[in-house]
Design a protein around this motif. Structure first.
Motif, PDB file in Angstrom:
ATOM      1  N   GLN A  77      60.600 -12.922  -2.236  1.00  4.01           N
ATOM      2  CA  GLN A  77      59.744 -13.411  -3.428  1.00  4.01           C
ATOM      3  C   GLN A  77      58.802 -12.323  -3.584  1.00  4.01           C
ATOM      4  O   GLN A  77      58.055 -11.784  -2.478  1.00  4.01           O
ATOM      5  N   TYR A  78      58.131 -12.128  -4.583  1.00 10.02           N
ATOM      6  CA  TYR A  78      57.034 -11.342  -5.094  1.00 10.02           C
ATOM      7  C   TYR A  78      56.033 -11.767  -6.002  1.00 10.02           C
ATOM      8  O   TYR A  78      56.620 -12.513  -6.832  1.00 10.02           O
ATOM      9  N   PHE A  79      54.864 -11.520  -5.674  1.00  7.27           N
ATOM     10  CA  PHE A  79      53.891 -11.920  -6.663  1.00  7.27           C
ATOM     11  C   PHE A  79      53.966 -10.811  -7.744  1.00  7.27           C
ATOM     12  O   PHE A  79      53.776  -9.262  -7.025  1.00  7.27           O
ATOM     13  N   VAL A  80      54.045 -10.937  -8.861  1.00  6.95           N
ATOM     14  CA  VAL A  80      53.897  -9.884  -9.973  1.00  6.95           C
ATOM     15  C   VAL A  80      53.098 -10.113 -10.998  1.00  6.95           C
ATOM     16  O   VAL A  80      52.902 -11.127 -11.653  1.00  6.95           O
ATOM     17  N   ARG A  81      52.267  -8.869 -11.387  1.00  3.75           N
ATOM     18  CA  ARG A  81      51.440  -9.273 -12.879  1.00  3.75           C
ATOM     19  C   ARG A  81      51.742  -7.918 -13.549  1.00  3.75           C
ATOM     20  O   ARG A  81      51.840  -6.668 -12.760  1.00  3.75           O
ATOM     21  N   CYS A  82      51.288  -8.092 -14.665  1.00  5.84           N
ATOM     22  CA  CYS A  82      51.383  -6.905 -15.715  1.00  5.84           C
ATOM     23  C   CYS A  82      50.103  -6.064 -15.536  1.00  5.84           C
ATOM     24  O   CYS A  82      49.106  -6.782 -15.498  1.00  5.84           O
ATOM     25  N   ILE A  83      50.183  -4.782 -15.262  1.00  5.43           N
ATOM     26  CA  ILE A  83      48.943  -4.119 -15.681  1.00  5.43           C
ATOM     27  C   ILE A  83      49.129  -2.998 -16.796  1.00  5.43           C
ATOM     28  O   ILE A  83      50.089  -2.571 -17.291  1.00  5.43           O
ATOM     29  N   THR A  84      48.038  -2.902 -17.662  1.00  2.11           N
ATOM     30  CA  THR A  84      47.868  -1.905 -18.657  1.00  2.11           C
ATOM     31  C   THR A  84      47.752  -0.470 -18.514  1.00  2.11           C
ATOM     32  O   THR A  84      47.480  -0.092 -17.224  1.00  2.11           O
ATOM     33  N   SER A  85      48.090   0.330 -19.184  1.00  2.63           N
ATOM     34  CA  SER A  85      48.126   1.714 -19.286  1.00  2.63           C
ATOM     35  C   SER A  85      47.458   2.378 -20.717  1.00  2.63           C
ATOM     36  O   SER A  85      47.374   1.495 -21.764  1.00  2.63           O
ATOM     37  N   ASP A  86      47.184   3.692 -20.759  1.00  2.00           N
ATOM     38  CA  ASP A  86      46.892   4.107 -21.951  1.00  2.00           C
ATOM     39  C   ASP A  86      47.664   3.990 -23.025  1.00  2.00           C
ATOM     40  O   ASP A  86      47.446   3.988 -24.290  1.00  2.00           O
ATOM     41  N   SER A  87      49.066   4.106 -22.616  1.00  2.00           N
ATOM     42  CA  SER A  87      50.152   3.963 -23.618  1.00  2.00           C
ATOM     43  C   SER A  87      50.431   2.780 -24.123  1.00  2.00           C
ATOM     44  O   SER A  87      51.062   2.556 -25.175  1.00  2.00           O
ATOM     45  N   THR A  88      50.198   1.655 -23.328  1.00  2.00           N
ATOM     46  CA  THR A  88      50.437   0.218 -23.659  1.00  2.00           C
ATOM     47  C   THR A  88      49.057  -0.625 -23.390  1.00  2.00           C
ATOM     48  O   THR A  88      49.122  -1.530 -22.418  1.00  2.00           O
ATOM     49  N   PRO A  89      48.183  -0.318 -24.120  1.00  2.00           N
ATOM     50  CA  PRO A  89      46.900  -1.393 -23.807  1.00  2.00           C
ATOM     51  C   PRO A  89      47.049  -2.800 -24.007  1.00  2.00           C
ATOM     52  O   PRO A  89      46.487  -3.505 -23.487  1.00  2.00           O
ATOM     53  N   ASP A  90      48.027  -3.191 -24.908  1.00  2.00           N
ATOM     54  CA  ASP A  90      48.197  -4.422 -25.491  1.00  2.00           C
ATOM     55  C   ASP A  90      49.316  -5.073 -24.667  1.00  2.00           C
ATOM     56  O   ASP A  90      49.705  -6.116 -25.185  1.00  2.00           O
ATOM     57  N   ALA A  91      50.078  -4.483 -23.887  1.00  3.46           N
ATOM     58  CA  ALA A  91      51.283  -4.970 -23.296  1.00  3.46           C
ATOM     59  C   ALA A  91      51.306  -6.338 -22.556  1.00  3.46           C
ATOM     60  O   ALA A  91      52.073  -6.920 -22.234  1.00  3.46           O
ATOM     61  N   CYS A  92      50.184  -6.387 -21.759  1.00  2.00           N
ATOM     62  CA  CYS A  92      49.871  -7.674 -20.808  1.00  2.00           C
ATOM     63  C   CYS A  92      49.173  -8.863 -21.505  1.00  2.00           C
ATOM     64  O   CYS A  92      48.485  -8.964 -22.125  1.00  2.00           O
ATOM     65  N   ASN A  93      49.574  -9.919 -20.812  1.00  2.00           N
ATOM     66  CA  ASN A  93      48.839 -11.304 -20.874  1.00  2.00           C
ATOM     67  C   ASN A  93      47.921 -11.293 -19.753  1.00  2.00           C
ATOM     68  O   ASN A  93      48.507 -11.170 -18.522  1.00  2.00           O
ATOM     69  N   GLN A  94      46.782 -10.953 -19.969  1.00  2.00           N
ATOM     70  CA  GLN A  94      45.739 -10.866 -18.805  1.00  2.00           C
ATOM     71  C   GLN A  94      45.672 -11.789 -17.926  1.00  2.00           C
ATOM     72  O   GLN A  94      45.692 -13.179 -18.233  1.00  2.00           O
ATOM     73  N   ASN A  95      45.582 -11.827 -16.777  1.00  2.00           N
ATOM     74  CA  ASN A  95      44.990 -12.759 -15.666  1.00  2.00           C
ATOM     75  C   ASN A  95      46.245 -13.444 -15.362  1.00  2.00           C
ATOM     76  O   ASN A  95      46.217 -14.873 -15.108  1.00  2.00           O
ATOM     77  N   GLN A  96      47.318 -12.950 -15.600  1.00  2.00           N
ATOM     78  CA  GLN A  96      48.743 -13.907 -15.190  1.00  2.00           C
ATOM     79  C   GLN A  96      49.593 -13.293 -14.242  1.00  2.00           C
ATOM     80  O   GLN A  96      49.826 -12.003 -14.152  1.00  2.00           O
ATOM     81  N   ILE A  98      52.768 -13.963 -11.533  1.00  2.00           N
ATOM     82  CA  ILE A  98      53.723 -14.980 -11.168  1.00  2.00           C
ATOM     83  C   ILE A  98      54.325 -14.778  -9.941  1.00  2.00           C
ATOM     84  O   ILE A  98      54.314 -13.745  -9.458  1.00  2.00           O
ATOM     85  N   LEU A  99      55.114 -15.726  -9.458  1.00  2.00           N
ATOM     86  CA  LEU A  99      55.724 -15.685  -8.226  1.00  2.00           C
ATOM     87  C   LEU A  99      57.418 -15.440  -8.634  1.00  2.00           C
ATOM     88  O   LEU A  99      57.822 -16.481  -8.918  1.00  2.00           O
ATOM     89  N   ILE A 100      58.169 -14.422  -8.123  1.00  2.00           N
ATOM     90  CA  ILE A 100      59.384 -14.504  -8.370  1.00  2.00           C
ATOM     91  C   ILE A 100      60.334 -14.293  -7.432  1.00  2.00           C
ATOM     92  O   ILE A 100      59.800 -13.887  -6.494  1.00  2.00           O
TER      93      ILE A 100
END
Length: 176
Positions: A77-96, A98-100
């Motif tokens: 199992q891993y805790f995973v979260r999306c992080i933004t970058s300069d090329s994808t500034p709106d790619a993430c739902n912030q503060n989410q 998850i455990l996969i």
């Protein structure tokens, strides 16, 4: 007054360093990329056609070569979260966060060859929970941390419960 000036400078330096430390982002895990995959999810490299190993909330993934560990990744199992970058500034739902659970290996079909360079390929539910549904990218940057036991703190923001609803995905009806 001459003696107090070095002390005052030292105090300002300490305050500056503390302020700098508090404003910097601290990474709690490894950084990688994730893609999305859709059903059919069976058979898997880990469990064949046995769907009982899939987590009930549909937060699961196929491991890339970097975390596959010759099959030892199955069930990890891993805790995973999306992080933004300069090329994808709106790619993430912030503060989410998850455990996969790893249930498959992406080095075998049905994964597209373009997904082979990612760290993991997330189920629709997992991807849709941490990635902004309006993002044009099929890949996101992620921060992930392996769960080694009960004492792991999830990436500084707290996990999304596996039972959390996800209106952007149809995994619940597609899942075997």
């Amino acid at each position: 007054m001459n003696r107090s000036q070095p002390q005052l400078q030292w105090l300002f330096l300490k305050l500056f360093l503390v302020s700098l430390f508090l404003h910097c982002h601290t990474s709690y895990g490894d950084v990688g990329t994730a893609a999305q995959y859709s059903s059919p999810y069976l058979p898997t490299a880990c469990y064949g056609s046995d769907a009982s190993h899939f987590p009930s909330g549909n937060f699961f993934a196929a491991a890339g070569d970097g975390i596959w560990d010759n099959g030892a990744a199955c069930g990890r199992q891993y805790f995973v979260r999306c992080i933004t970058s300069d090329s994808t500034p709106d790619a993430c739902n912030q503060n989410q966060t998850i455990l996969i659970t790893i249930v498959d290996y992406m080095g075998q079909p049905p994964f597209a060859h373009s997904a082979y360079n990612t760290t993991m390929v997330l189920s629709n539910t997992a991807f849709g929970t941490i990635a902004n549904s309006s993002t044009a990218s099929s890949y996101i940057n992620i921060e992930f941390e392996r769960v080694h036991g009960e004492d792991v703190v999830p990436l500084g923001r707290g996990p999304v419960p596996p039972s959390a609803p996800n209106p952007t995905s149809q995994d619940a009806s597609d899942h075997p």
